[in-house]
Design a protein around this motif. Structure first.
Motif, PDB file in Angstrom:
ATOM      1  N   ILE A  63       0.963  -1.253  -0.053  1.00 44.26           N
ATOM      2  CA  ILE A  63      -0.108   0.105   0.013  1.00 44.26           C
ATOM      3  C   ILE A  63       0.854   1.374  -0.004  1.00 44.26           C
ATOM      4  N   TRP A  64       2.003   1.136   0.758  1.00 41.90           N
ATOM      5  CA  TRP A  64       2.723   2.490   0.945  1.00 41.90           C
ATOM      6  C   TRP A  64       3.691   2.778  -0.382  1.00 41.90           C
ATOM      7  N   LYS A  65       3.770   1.442  -1.153  1.00 35.92           N
ATOM      8  CA  LYS A  65       4.690   1.675  -2.283  1.00 35.92           C
ATOM      9  C   LYS A  65       3.613   2.221  -3.526  1.00 35.92           C
ATOM     10  N   VAL A  66       2.361   1.978  -3.576  1.00 37.28           N
ATOM     11  CA  VAL A  66       1.621   2.502  -4.281  1.00 37.28           C
ATOM     12  C   VAL A  66       1.213   3.835  -4.071  1.00 37.28           C
ATOM     13  N   MET A  67       1.002   4.307  -2.658  1.00 36.43           N
ATOM     14  CA  MET A  67       0.824   5.665  -2.472  1.00 36.43           C
ATOM     15  C   MET A  67       1.798   6.370  -2.870  1.00 36.43           C
ATOM     16  N   GLU A  68       2.898   6.072  -2.681  1.00 36.73           N
ATOM     17  CA  GLU A  68       4.457   6.730  -3.015  1.00 36.73           C
ATOM     18  C   GLU A  68       4.226   6.943  -4.595  1.00 36.73           C
ATOM     19  N   GLU A  69       3.869   6.108  -5.492  1.00 35.87           N
ATOM     20  CA  GLU A  69       3.920   6.183  -6.771  1.00 35.87           C
ATOM     21  C   GLU A  69       2.746   7.127  -7.372  1.00 35.87           C
ATOM     22  N   ASP A  70       1.946   6.925  -6.462  1.00 37.09           N
ATOM     23  CA  ASP A  70       0.421   7.789  -6.911  1.00 37.09           C
ATOM     24  C   ASP A  70       0.633   9.013  -6.380  1.00 37.09           C
ATOM     25  N   TYR A  71       1.411   9.510  -5.772  1.00 39.22           N
ATOM     26  CA  TYR A  71       1.608  11.016  -5.312  1.00 39.22           C
ATOM     27  C   TYR A  71       1.519  12.083  -5.996  1.00 39.22           C
ATOM     28  N   PRO A  72       0.742  12.805  -5.824  1.00 38.21           N
ATOM     29  CA  PRO A  72       0.300  13.973  -6.918  1.00 38.21           C
ATOM     30  C   PRO A  72       1.591  14.907  -7.137  1.00 38.21           C
ATOM     31  N   THR A  73       1.963  15.158  -8.546  1.00 33.24           N
ATOM     32  CA  THR A  73       2.872  16.001  -8.877  1.00 33.24           C
ATOM     33  C   THR A  73       2.499  17.100  -9.515  1.00 33.24           C
TER      34      THR A  73
END
Length: 83
Positions: A63-73
């Motif tokens: 979950i943390w890995k996916v959240m990091e990848e989906d972090y808004p930029t």
């Protein structure tokens, strides 16, 4: 000089929640025979004795890995790659 804290304020400080709080939320899920056997084989192979801790770490790390990848930029990926 140091001021003495009243007894009441000392008691209030002790009641603050800890950073790693008590786990209060139960999660349960079902597995079929194939999934269960695969997990049991993995746990035996790597000598994992605490299943609960393993499930929690495995699920949360994903979950943390996916959240990091989906972090808004500010820009999307294609805009950042173009020069």
């Amino acid at each position: 000089m140091k001021e003495k804290q009243s007894g009441k304020s000392r008691r209030q400080q002790k009641k603050l929640p800890k950073k790693d709080g008590k786990r209060e939320h139960r999660v349960a899920f079902m597995l079929n025979d194939t999934e269960y056997n695969a997990i049991e084989r993995h746990l035996r192979k790597y000598k994992i004795t605490n299943k609960s801790k393993w499930y929690r770490r495995t699920i949360l790390s994903h979950i943390w890995k996916v959240m990091e990848e989906d972090y808004p930029t500010l820009f999307n990926e294609n805009e950042m790659r173009r020069r």
